[in-house]
Design a protein around this motif. Structure first.
Motif, short mmCIF file in Angstrom:
data_model
loop_
_atom_site.label_atom_id
_atom_site.label_comp_id
_atom_site.label_asym_id
_atom_site.label_seq_id
_atom_site.Cartn_x
_atom_site.Cartn_y
_atom_site.Cartn_z
N MET A 145 -58.09 8.25 -68.64
CA MET A 145 -58.46 7.94 -69.37
C MET A 145 -59.95 8.12 -70.04
O MET A 145 -60.64 7.35 -69.56
N ARG B 81 -52.52 -9.82 -86.23
CA ARG B 81 -52.09 -9.55 -87.10
C ARG B 81 -51.47 -9.85 -87.41
O ARG B 81 -50.78 -9.72 -88.56
N SER C 41 -58.22 5.47 -79.93
CA SER C 41 -57.15 6.29 -79.48
C SER C 41 -57.10 6.66 -81.57
O SER C 41 -56.64 5.56 -82.20
N ARG D 279 -57.21 8.64 -87.43
CA ARG D 279 -56.55 9.43 -88.83
C ARG D 279 -57.18 9.36 -89.65
O ARG D 279 -57.79 8.07 -90.32
N SER E 169 -56.02 3.36 -83.23
CA SER E 169 -56.13 1.80 -82.71
C SER E 169 -57.31 2.22 -81.96
O SER E 169 -58.20 2.89 -81.34
N ASP F 100 -53.28 -7.16 -81.91
CA ASP F 100 -52.23 -7.15 -82.14
C ASP F 100 -51.10 -8.66 -81.28
O ASP F 100 -50.73 -9.49 -81.01
N GLU G 81 -48.44 8.67 -83.12
CA GLU G 81 -48.49 7.92 -82.76
C GLU G 81 -48.57 6.51 -83.57
O GLU G 81 -48.14 5.15 -83.39
N ALA G 82 -49.25 6.55 -84.39
CA ALA G 82 -49.59 5.31 -85.97
C ALA G 82 -47.97 5.31 -86.39
O ALA G 82 -47.43 4.08 -86.35
N ASN H 31 -46.97 2.71 -83.02
CA ASN H 31 -48.02 1.97 -83.34
C ASN H 31 -47.69 0.84 -84.28
O ASN H 31 -46.99 -0.65 -84.51
N GLU H 32 -47.24 1.61 -85.41
CA GLU H 32 -46.96 0.98 -86.99
C GLU H 32 -45.67 -0.29 -87.04
O GLU H 32 -44.67 -0.52 -88.22
N THR I 184 -44.84 -6.20 -79.02
CA THR I 184 -45.91 -4.96 -79.98
C THR I 184 -46.41 -4.61 -78.65
O THR I 184 -46.54 -4.74 -77.61
N ARG J 11 -48.82 -0.89 -78.32
CA ARG J 11 -49.66 -0.09 -78.60
C ARG J 11 -49.76 1.25 -78.09
O ARG J 11 -49.92 0.65 -76.33
N ARG J 12 -49.79 2.59 -78.54
CA ARG J 12 -50.12 3.68 -77.71
C ARG J 12 -51.26 4.27 -77.95
O ARG J 12 -51.60 4.43 -78.73
N MET J 13 -51.99 4.45 -76.64
CA MET J 13 -53.01 5.76 -76.87
C MET J 13 -52.66 6.38 -76.33
O MET J 13 -51.91 6.76 -75.34
N LEU K 61 -51.21 5.94 -72.19
CA LEU K 61 -51.37 4.32 -72.17
C LEU K 61 -50.16 3.67 -73.12
O LEU K 61 -50.82 3.89 -74.37
N VAL L 76 -50.11 -0.29 -74.24
CA VAL L 76 -50.21 -1.80 -73.36
C VAL L 76 -49.60 -2.74 -74.64
O VAL L 76 -48.68 -2.06 -75.93
N THR M 286 -47.61 -6.06 -75.73
CA THR M 286 -48.32 -7.78 -75.98
C THR M 286 -47.45 -8.64 -76.93
O THR M 286 -46.55 -8.75 -77.72
N PHE N 48 -49.22 -1.48 -69.86
CA PHE N 48 -47.37 -2.07 -70.29
C PHE N 48 -47.01 -0.51 -68.80
O PHE N 48 -46.30 -0.40 -68.47
#
Lengths: 166, 166, 166
Positions: free
Chosen positions: A94, B53, B96, B99, B113, B154, C27-28, C31-32, C90, C92-94, C115, C117, C119, C128
């Motif tokens: 990445m 968070r 990443s 926005r 992120s 997180d 992603e957001a 992730n949110e 949680t 989180r995607r990148m 990727l 990850v 938590t 993850f």
């Protein structure tokens, strides 16, 4: 207008777009294990180096990988394909924070952070290697290629499984 | 045309380009440990906050880091430079999903992120901290700077080694 | 000019800009944890699939997740919201290396690395899941949406906690 003149005439955002596309294509080539296409991202001669940060900062010549021509890159790929002494694994690269630092004569300097994660068969994905690329690009055969690609990794440890290129 | 008028007149893609460049420069400043340059990415006064968070969502005031001026940011850097009670390490930040949410008056809201990986001397690289940045940018001294940078991580755990800025 | 004609007329860099914005928004959304908005990123019918690389490469039909309509996506979200048998976490995607491969008729092919990850409460963040997205986008209701989103993950292992979408 020659190819290099066309690249030199690009606006900052157009040039960034071209560089982002190159890095995405480069990552995909390696992530999809199309290693035979890898050397085509380089000009000839070239410098491809993977080096721990400490050696880089101290100016020590020792590198984990060192290739100085496209032929050498192709040789490494042949060696990878012929050797099977290591456990099967997938390495995914990445990239983040691409910075286009600008042209010096006909050489474009680019830096970026990279993160490689590794997945061994029957294991979960884990962080493998992270660091910075310090690259020099030239226009060669009508497109941007690497004259130099130096991957400086953050760890002092040399991962014993640095089998595939970064 | 003033600097702020020039920024307000940018197309969506030109503005995204400017923001991506800012974030890449910011990451590089910290990844290369040029901490003395870090405060220059901020307007004055500013808000720099790192917060778990759970605290953020509950509106709890407790933050892991809190700085409210450029002077405070510089103080933190001096403290980092003077203290050597922690093991040497490299922290690399990746971003990443940037926005650009748009302007409210002269304030530009941006979210992204982040993932930070850490390498201790003689150890392999590992995941350190991940989360979201909720930032407010202004045009200050002719360029985009952070009026607010809030890093919401997180984990509920506070990493005991949150020594360097994110 | 219809919406699809406007998209087909975009320059390569304008199209990349539109795709980057879409991926950042996607992603957001996840992730949110705005899962109820997730189905709106898809056309109807659609194909959403998460599959281990080995199954994908061998053409095996077995998938870890498979949804073939917006209704099915919404059902999955309801199931997530109603079930609480798993530990709070949680994800989180990148995303990195977005490649816009081009239009075939009115379908735009895009690939990228991801990727994720994770938590868990009271734990530190860890890797993850990582892999590649192979996506097909269409213009639907005036904007780009996924006709197909296939997430091919690098591990052969199915993480037993693949609860949330990628």
């Amino acid at each position: 207008m020659t190819a290099i003149e066309r690249y030199l005439a690009l606006s900052a955002s157009e040039l960034r777009f071209a560089v982002e596309e190159l890095y995405a294509d480069y990552e995909a080539c390696l992530n999809e294990e199309r290693f035979e296409d890898w050397a085509e991202f380089f000009a000839d001669p070239c410098l491809y180096k993977i080096v721990p940060r400490e050696n880089f900062e101290r100016g020590l010549p020792l590198a984990t990988w060192l290739c100085e021509s496209k032929g050498y890159l192709a040789d490494r790929v042949s060696a990878i394909r012929k050797t099977a002494v290591y456990a099967p694994r997938t390495v995914r690269r990445m990239v983040s924070g691409i910075r286009v630092l600008g042209w010096t004569a006909a050489v474009l300097e680019v830096r970026a952070s990279y993160l490689a994660v590794e997945t061994l068969q029957d294991e979960l994905t884990r962080v493998f290697n992270a660091g910075e690329c310090r690259d020099k690009l030239v226009v060669d055969g009508g497109k941007l290629r690497f004259r130099e690609k130096v991957c400086i990794f953050d760890s002092i440890l040399v991962p014993n499984s640095l089998i595939y290129p970064l």
